[in-house]
Design a protein around this motif. Structure first.
Motif, PDB file in Angstrom:
ATOM      1  N   HIS A  67       0.866  -1.133   0.006  1.00 49.84           N
ATOM      2  CA  HIS A  67       0.008  -0.028   0.047  1.00 49.84           C
ATOM      3  C   HIS A  67       0.830   1.370  -0.028  1.00 49.84           C
ATOM      4  O   HIS A  67       0.165   2.465  -0.045  1.00 49.84           O
ATOM      5  N   ASP A 161      -7.130  -2.457   4.075  1.00 55.91           N
ATOM      6  CA  ASP A 161      -7.030  -3.822   4.447  1.00 55.91           C
ATOM      7  C   ASP A 161      -8.213  -3.560   5.863  1.00 55.91           C
ATOM      8  O   ASP A 161      -7.804  -2.945   6.476  1.00 55.91           O
ATOM      9  N   HIS A 375      -7.495  -6.538  -4.056  1.00 62.42           N
ATOM     10  CA  HIS A 375      -6.825  -7.616  -3.268  1.00 62.42           C
ATOM     11  C   HIS A 375      -6.876  -8.960  -3.544  1.00 62.42           C
ATOM     12  O   HIS A 375      -6.367  -9.777  -2.808  1.00 62.42           O
TER      13      HIS A 375
HETATM   14 ZN   LIG Z   1      -2.768  -5.296   1.822  1.00 60.87          ZN
END
Ligand SMILES: [Zn+2]
Ligand SMILES: [Zn+2]
Length: 405
Positions: A67, A161, A375
């Protein structure tokens, strides 16, 4: 008009990066890499000078390389504006950037940016973000946030996340929105965190009572702390590396991020540079936690050599492993056979992302019209995409097609 483009991350499992273009602002959400040695187009998001120059802000969900580690590349392409994140994330980003640079250097890869860019990046805490925004804790690591952007009256939520299944960290409920960009790292899987912990405990108990060693290569934070706390509170000999123990002790300085401010480890033996070699040579049955999830650092060979020759021992891989890393190699039976590795190696995922059911449940609560899944690889997310489309949602999984609202 708003246009959201995945420059990486949607239809694949890393290099997360999303561009939101609108009449009010152009924003980049996260700027990560694929943790592999390959060409720039594979490893880094599809950024360009043109994109870098028109951005008004970059917003980062959390510190992990997938990220953040393309931030120096974004600087190379001309971005000179601020990078917004929680204070805790701002503190950890430089460490993750240096770790990435070290990894590339150690593997004789090339960096598409000047290393000095790491020092030139300019951060600002999210409280000072200049456009309308709301945010909350995402439960994935200390400092990790989800964000709700309001642009042209449209509400866009980026989860970063996300997990509601952590032992230690708290995650805030998501608000209602129109468009949801959601972590679906475990799409196609159904994982009960409770059962995963139970499986882990059973394997650990069986191995130790047979006189074996259980290796747990974990990150120094997040899952590493969860597993350390969980196992040290069970009736098992636990050996833990100093950095995991220090990070666990450090939780008391971050009470805002915790579910239970009182949580404390049970009994354990501390491993550090002085005693590591001697302890591993003794081969005492127990659970060994060391901070190196993909087994790429200098201490991993010491641990690996201590267990590899006996099938009484087991290495448990509890998280994602990138191709070319030792943890990834070890999961292959062929690799173990070819290299005469006798110990057992098994994957045992501890959830730090939502599984397929979690994504559906979240979507049921927050009622978006548009969803971007990220993801997870396209083939893994196909079933989920179909199910959501059947409910009348517009779903994107892949980079080709920007979402235009
Ligand atoms: Zn991640
Ligand atoms: Zn992460």
């Amino acid at each position: 008009m708003i246009r959201i483009t995945s420059l990486g991350g949607s239809g694949e499992d890393s290099r997360n990066c999303f561009l939101i273009e609108s009449d009010e602002a152009n924003i980049l959400l996260d700027c990560g890499v694929r943790r592999e040695i390959a060409d720039t187009a594979t490893v880094y998001p599809a950024l360009s000078r043109e994109i870098a120059e028109k951005l008004n802000a970059v917003v980062i969900s959390h510190g992990h390389e997938d990220h953040t580690a393309a931030l120096p590349y974004l600087y190379e392409l001309g971005y000179r504006g601020k990078i917004y994140a929680s204070l805790k994330t701002i503190e950890v980003i430089p460490g993750y950037l240096r770790k990435w640079i070290r990894y590339v250097r150690d593997h004789e890869g090339t960096l598409p940016f000047d290393e000095e860019n790491v020092e030139k990046l300019e951060y600002e805490t999210i409280e000072n973000y200049p456009f309308p925004i709301e945010y909350g804790r995402s439960g994935h690591m200390i400092g990790s946030l989800w964000y709700l952007f309001t642009l042209e009256g449209h509400r866009i939520l980026y989860t970063g996340d996300l997990t509601y299944d952590g032992m230690v960290l708290k995650a805030d409920k998501l608000p209602l929105m129109d468009t949801l960009i959601i972590d679906s790292a475990y799409a196609s899987r159904s994982l009960s965190q409770y059962n995963q912990y139970l499986n882990l405990l059973n394997v650990a108990r069986d191995t130790v009572s047979d006189g074996g060693m259980v290796l747990l290569p974990v990150p120094a934070n997040g899952r590493g702390i969860d597993l350390f706390l969980y196992l040290s509170l069970r009736d098992l000999p636990v050996f833990a590396e100093e950095n995991i123990v220090r990070n666990t002790e450090d939780l008391k300085n971050h009470l805002y991020w915790l579910r239970d401010p009182e949580i404390q480890p049970g009994e354990y033996y501390l491993i550090n540079n002085e005693n590591r070699q001697a302890i591993l040579e003794e081969g005492i049955p127990g659970v060994y936690l060391f901070a190196d999830g993909m087994m790429t650092s200098a201490i991993s060979p010491l641990y690996f050599n201590a267990v590899k020759d006996s099938e009484k021992n087991i290495i448990l891989i509890t998280g994602h492993t990138a191709r070319g890393t030792m943890a990834n190699d070890l999961l292959s039976v062929l690799y173990r056979d070819e290299n005469n590795i006798s110990c057992r190696v098994a994957p045992l995922t501890i959830k730090v992302h939502p599984d397929e059911e979690d994504v559906e449940t979240i979507i049921g609560f927050v009622k978006p019209h548009n969803v971007i899944l990220f993801h997870s690889r396209r083939e893994k997310a196909q079933e989920l995409k179909k199910k959501l489309e059947e409910k009348g949602l517009r779903v994107i999984c892949g980079p080709e097609e920007p979402l235009i609202i």
